[in-house]
Motif scaffolding. Structure first.
Motif, PDB file in Angstrom:
ATOM      1  N   UNK A   6     -27.571   1.758  -1.862  1.00  0.00           N
ATOM      2  CA  UNK A   6     -26.496   1.443  -2.799  1.00  0.00           C
ATOM      3  C   UNK A   6     -25.516   2.607  -2.892  1.00  0.00           C
ATOM      4  N   UNK A   7     -26.033   3.828  -2.987  1.00  0.00           N
ATOM      5  CA  UNK A   7     -25.171   5.009  -3.049  1.00  0.00           C
ATOM      6  C   UNK A   7     -24.337   5.147  -1.782  1.00  0.00           C
ATOM      7  N   UNK A   8     -24.938   4.878  -0.633  1.00  0.00           N
ATOM      8  CA  UNK A   8     -24.209   4.963   0.636  1.00  0.00           C
ATOM      9  C   UNK A   8     -23.074   3.938   0.660  1.00  0.00           C
ATOM     10  N   UNK A   9     -23.360   2.717   0.232  1.00  0.00           N
ATOM     11  CA  UNK A   9     -22.328   1.674   0.212  1.00  0.00           C
ATOM     12  C   UNK A   9     -21.179   2.070  -0.717  1.00  0.00           C
ATOM     13  N   UNK A  10     -21.492   2.611  -1.893  1.00  0.00           N
ATOM     14  CA  UNK A  10     -20.457   3.046  -2.837  1.00  0.00           C
ATOM     15  C   UNK A  10     -19.647   4.198  -2.257  1.00  0.00           C
ATOM     16  N   UNK A  11     -20.310   5.137  -1.607  1.00  0.00           N
ATOM     17  CA  UNK A  11     -19.615   6.272  -0.999  1.00  0.00           C
ATOM     18  C   UNK A  11     -18.696   5.820   0.130  1.00  0.00           C
ATOM     19  N   UNK A  12     -19.151   4.871   0.931  1.00  0.00           N
ATOM     20  CA  UNK A  12     -18.310   4.355   2.013  1.00  0.00           C
ATOM     21  C   UNK A  12     -17.080   3.640   1.463  1.00  0.00           C
ATOM     22  N   UNK A  13     -17.248   2.906   0.369  1.00  0.00           N
ATOM     23  CA  UNK A  13     -16.116   2.230  -0.263  1.00  0.00           C
ATOM     24  C   UNK A  13     -15.099   3.246  -0.768  1.00  0.00           C
ATOM     25  N   UNK A  14     -15.585   4.286  -1.435  1.00  0.00           N
ATOM     26  CA  UNK A  14     -14.687   5.336  -1.937  1.00  0.00           C
ATOM     27  C   UNK A  14     -13.983   6.044  -0.789  1.00  0.00           C
ATOM     28  N   UNK A  46     -11.208   3.824   0.499  1.00  0.00           N
ATOM     29  CA  UNK A  46     -10.083   3.840  -0.436  1.00  0.00           C
ATOM     30  C   UNK A  46      -9.291   5.134  -0.314  1.00  0.00           C
ATOM     31  N   UNK A  47      -9.997   6.247  -0.179  1.00  0.00           N
ATOM     32  CA  UNK A  47      -9.331   7.542  -0.033  1.00  0.00           C
ATOM     33  C   UNK A  47      -8.533   7.597   1.258  1.00  0.00           C
ATOM     34  N   UNK A  48      -9.120   7.113   2.357  1.00  0.00           N
ATOM     35  CA  UNK A  48      -8.404   7.104   3.636  1.00  0.00           C
ATOM     36  C   UNK A  48      -7.161   6.224   3.564  1.00  0.00           C
ATOM     37  N   UNK A  49      -7.260   5.073   2.899  1.00  0.00           N
ATOM     38  CA  UNK A  49      -6.098   4.196   2.733  1.00  0.00           C
ATOM     39  C   UNK A  49      -5.014   4.876   1.909  1.00  0.00           C
ATOM     40  N   UNK A  50      -5.416   5.572   0.853  1.00  0.00           N
ATOM     41  CA  UNK A  50      -4.452   6.288   0.017  1.00  0.00           C
ATOM     42  C   UNK A  50      -3.762   7.385   0.813  1.00  0.00           C
ATOM     43  N   UNK A  51      -4.526   8.115   1.617  1.00  0.00           N
ATOM     44  CA  UNK A  51      -3.954   9.191   2.431  1.00  0.00           C
ATOM     45  C   UNK A  51      -2.957   8.619   3.431  1.00  0.00           C
ATOM     46  N   UNK A  52      -3.324   7.544   4.099  1.00  0.00           N
ATOM     47  CA  UNK A  52      -2.411   6.927   5.066  1.00  0.00           C
ATOM     48  C   UNK A  52      -1.149   6.417   4.380  1.00  0.00           C
ATOM     49  N   UNK A  53      -1.325   5.788   3.237  1.00  0.00           N
ATOM     50  CA  UNK A  53      -0.190   5.274   2.485  1.00  0.00           C
ATOM     51  C   UNK A  53       0.710   6.422   2.035  1.00  0.00           C
ATOM     52  N   UNK A  54       0.105   7.491   1.568  1.00  0.00           N
ATOM     53  CA  UNK A  54       0.870   8.657   1.116  1.00  0.00           C
ATOM     54  C   UNK A  54       1.644   9.268   2.273  1.00  0.00           C
ATOM     55  N   UNK A  55       1.002   9.443   3.405  1.00  0.00           N
ATOM     56  CA  UNK A  55       1.676  10.029   4.564  1.00  0.00           C
ATOM     57  C   UNK A  55       2.845   9.159   5.023  1.00  0.00           C
ATOM     58  N   UNK A  56       2.633   7.864   5.079  1.00  0.00           N
ATOM     59  CA  UNK A  56       3.697   6.954   5.506  1.00  0.00           C
ATOM     60  C   UNK A  56       4.863   6.988   4.519  1.00  0.00           C
ATOM     61  N   UNK A  57       4.555   6.970   3.231  1.00  0.00           N
ATOM     62  CA  UNK A  57       5.598   7.000   2.213  1.00  0.00           C
ATOM     63  C   UNK A  57       6.386   8.301   2.294  1.00  0.00           C
ATOM     64  N   UNK A  58       5.696   9.410   2.467  1.00  0.00           N
ATOM     65  CA  UNK A  58       6.372  10.716   2.553  1.00  0.00           C
ATOM     66  C   UNK A  58       7.274  10.772   3.785  1.00  0.00           C
ATOM     67  N   UNK A  59       6.793  10.242   4.923  1.00  0.00           N
ATOM     68  CA  UNK A  59       7.641  10.202   6.129  1.00  0.00           C
ATOM     69  C   UNK A  59       8.902   9.389   5.864  1.00  0.00           C
ATOM     70  N   UNK A  60       8.746   8.251   5.204  1.00  0.00           N
ATOM     71  CA  UNK A  60       9.909   7.408   4.910  1.00  0.00           C
ATOM     72  C   UNK A  60      10.876   8.102   3.954  1.00  0.00           C
ATOM     73  N   UNK A  61      10.358   8.769   2.955  1.00  0.00           N
ATOM     74  CA  UNK A  61      11.221   9.462   2.001  1.00  0.00           C
ATOM     75  C   UNK A  61      11.969  10.601   2.695  1.00  0.00           C
ATOM     76  N   UNK A  62      11.296  11.333   3.564  1.00  0.00           N
ATOM     77  CA  UNK A  62      11.939  12.447   4.273  1.00  0.00           C
ATOM     78  C   UNK A  62      13.105  11.972   5.132  1.00  0.00           C
ATOM     79  N   UNK A  63      12.999  10.747   5.673  1.00  0.00           N
ATOM     80  CA  UNK A  63      14.102  10.213   6.486  1.00  0.00           C
ATOM     81  C   UNK A  63      15.378  10.082   5.660  1.00  0.00           C
ATOM     82  N   UNK A  64      15.220   9.826   4.369  1.00  0.00           N
ATOM     83  CA  UNK A  64      16.377   9.510   3.532  1.00  0.00           C
ATOM     84  C   UNK A  64      16.729  10.593   2.514  1.00  0.00           C
TER      85      UNK A  64
END
Length: 101
Positions: free
Chosen positions: A22-30, A33-51
């Protein structure tokens, strides 16, 4: 070794294994989510820097940076100031937390 002690050890082992799975499953979910947030943040920052030096807001910029804009009711009808909510494609709070660490 007596049988009842063996059964108790087996039960403890089984309980611990379930808890750890159960702990492993919860850790993998977190982690996902963290990897998705990082990717989203990086993409957003790249887009903002363009403008950064853009003289005005364009349709293309809105498509890349904004998810939606919610405009409240007319002041004449509601009697209140018009409320405008801008929803960005990235969760700005998550982006800032990630970049400030």
């Amino acid at each position: 070794m007596p049988e009842d002690i063996c059964i108790a050890f087996i039960q403890k082992y089984s309980d611990e294994q379930k808890r750890l799975e159960t702990e492993i499953a919860e850790s993998e979910t977190k982690l996902n989510e963290t990897n998705n947030t990082i990717q989203s943040a990086d993409e957003f920052i790249r887009n903002v820097k363009k403008y950064l030096e853009a003289p005005e807001l364009t349709r293309e910029m809105c498509y890349e940076l904004l998810d939606r804009v919610v405009v409240g009711g007319l002041p004449k009808i509601t009697g209140k100031e018009r409320k405008i909510d801008i929803v960005y494609k990235a969760d700005i709070a998550s982006v800032l937390r990630y970049r400030l660490k």
